[in-house]
Design an enzyme around this catalytic site. Structure first.
Site, mmCIF file in Angstrom:
data_model
loop_
_atom_site.group_PDB
_atom_site.id
_atom_site.type_symbol
_atom_site.label_atom_id
_atom_site.label_comp_id
_atom_site.label_asym_id
_atom_site.label_seq_id
_atom_site.Cartn_x
_atom_site.Cartn_y
_atom_site.Cartn_z
ATOM 1 N N GLY A 52 57.953 32.982 -5.468
ATOM 2 C CA GLY A 52 59.279 32.449 -5.169
ATOM 3 C C GLY A 52 60.409 33.460 -5.009
ATOM 4 O O GLY A 52 61.568 33.061 -4.979
ATOM 5 N N TRP A 54 61.271 35.286 -2.388
ATOM 6 C CA TRP A 54 62.015 35.129 -1.115
ATOM 7 C C TRP A 54 62.921 33.900 -1.221
ATOM 8 O O TRP A 54 64.025 33.895 -0.703
ATOM 9 C CB TRP A 54 61.051 34.990 0.071
ATOM 10 C CG TRP A 54 60.452 36.298 0.514
ATOM 11 C CD1 TRP A 54 60.359 37.443 -0.220
ATOM 12 C CD2 TRP A 54 59.869 36.597 1.796
ATOM 13 N NE1 TRP A 54 59.757 38.439 0.521
ATOM 14 C CE2 TRP A 54 59.444 37.941 1.760
ATOM 15 C CE3 TRP A 54 59.652 35.856 2.947
ATOM 16 C CZ2 TRP A 54 58.821 38.565 2.848
ATOM 17 C CZ3 TRP A 54 59.034 36.473 4.038
ATOM 18 C CH2 TRP A 54 58.626 37.817 3.988
ATOM 19 N N ASP A 72 53.452 26.515 -0.262
ATOM 20 C CA ASP A 72 52.384 27.420 -0.716
ATOM 21 C C ASP A 72 51.193 26.606 -1.201
ATOM 22 O O ASP A 72 51.348 25.455 -1.617
ATOM 23 C CB ASP A 72 52.881 28.331 -1.856
ATOM 24 C CG ASP A 72 52.058 29.612 -1.951
ATOM 25 O OD1 ASP A 72 52.572 30.681 -1.566
ATOM 26 O OD2 ASP A 72 50.881 29.545 -2.395
ATOM 27 N N ASP A 90 49.055 23.424 2.582
ATOM 28 C CA ASP A 90 48.351 24.452 3.345
ATOM 29 C C ASP A 90 48.971 24.512 4.742
ATOM 30 O O ASP A 90 49.007 23.503 5.452
ATOM 31 C CB ASP A 90 46.867 24.045 3.424
ATOM 32 C CG ASP A 90 46.013 25.097 4.113
ATOM 33 O OD1 ASP A 90 46.563 25.937 4.854
ATOM 34 O OD2 ASP A 90 44.785 25.064 3.904
ATOM 35 N N ASP A 117 55.259 35.022 4.461
ATOM 36 C CA ASP A 117 54.724 36.162 3.713
ATOM 37 C C ASP A 117 53.283 35.820 3.319
ATOM 38 O O ASP A 117 52.750 36.365 2.369
ATOM 39 C CB ASP A 117 55.604 36.398 2.472
ATOM 40 C CG ASP A 117 55.401 37.767 1.834
ATOM 41 O OD1 ASP A 117 54.871 38.670 2.503
ATOM 42 O OD2 ASP A 117 55.773 37.929 0.647
ATOM 43 N N LYS A 155 54.556 38.351 7.892
ATOM 44 C CA LYS A 155 53.737 39.497 7.469
ATOM 45 C C LYS A 155 52.394 39.492 8.190
ATOM 46 O O LYS A 155 51.790 38.439 8.402
ATOM 47 C CB LYS A 155 53.496 39.401 5.964
ATOM 48 C CG LYS A 155 52.509 40.456 5.449
ATOM 49 C CD LYS A 155 52.615 40.631 3.983
ATOM 50 C CE LYS A 155 51.936 39.530 3.199
ATOM 51 N NZ LYS A 155 52.214 39.701 1.767
#
Ligand SMILES: C[S@@+](CC[C@H](N)C(=O)[O-])C[C@H]1O[C@@H](n2cnc3c(N)ncnc32)[C@H](O)[C@@H]1O
Length: 205
Positions: A52, A54, A72, A90, A117, A155
């Protein structure tokens, strides 16, 4: 004898001192400082948000009229105020409608920024391909969840498929590129793809 990994590096200590749940916070802060992708009052989707940090950055930066939705596979234990909502889900199976519908206290509206990320469970074999798949999924979702003109940060673990993913981001956004923030460990293969200005009729392929 190999040197022990420097777990307690500068960013780890800084995160502890400044109350961030992970050192990753500094990656987002640095990328945004450089590229100005996230603005006050924006509505932001944060894919792969646990634990958490970000979301902590977003809560501070977006202010009381901004909104952040974190998704998440794992539950986020960190507690947030009313502008942040976290959802266990998901990214591969959640639909754009489900992602849009998760905005706290709002009628569904397209996000201004999509962040990811997300990282695969690394095994040392094919991690770059797994990471590229996550990024491809983010790019698949963008036309359904991100407003035209909106921005992206995601990312990727560098490897063979990276140039194709970067090329696709360049086709979809007015401007796009890659960056490696100082807070990202030198040994890590992670870099971040950023995109500015989602084209209204993006070339998704
Ligand atoms: C590096 S962590 C994210 C750190 C986070 N940005 C922070 O600052 O606290 C990567 C996260 O991606 C999540 N993840 C991986 N695959 C996912 C998927 N398919 N859908 C949602 N989350 C996923 C993992 O559960 C993990 O928590």
């Amino acid at each position: 004898m190999p040197r022990p990994r420097q777990l307690h590096d500068r960013y780890f200590k800084q995160a502890k001192a400044e109350g961030y749940v992970a050192r990753s916070a500094y990656k987002l802060l640095e990328i945004n400082e450089k590229r100005r992708l996230i603005r006050r009052n924006d509505h932001v989707l944060d894919l792969g948000c646990a634990p958490g940090s970000w979301l902590q950055v977003l809560e501070e930066h977006l202010g009381p009229h901004g909104r952040a939705v974190g998704v998440d596979l794992q539950e986020v234990r960190q507690r947030f105020g009313p502008t942040v909502r976290t959802v266990v889900g998901d990214a591969f199976t959640m639909s754009p409608g489900e992602l849009l519908g998760a905005s706290p206290g709002e009628r569904p509206r397209l996000f201004d920024v999509v962040l990811s990320d997300m990282a695969p469970n690394t095994s040392g074999h094919g991690d770059d391909f797994l990471s590229a798949r996550l990024c491809e999924r983010v790019l698949d979702l963008c036309p359904g969840v991100l407003r035209p003109g909106g921005n992206l940060v995601m990312k990727i673990l560098e490897g063979e498929p990276t140039p194709d993913v970067v090329a696709r981001a360049k086709r979809m956004f007015t401007e796009a590129g890659t960056t490696k923030p100082g807070a990202s460990r030198d040994l890590s293969r992670e870099i971040f793809i950023w995109g500015k200005g989602l084209k209204s009729e993006p070339t998704s392929g």
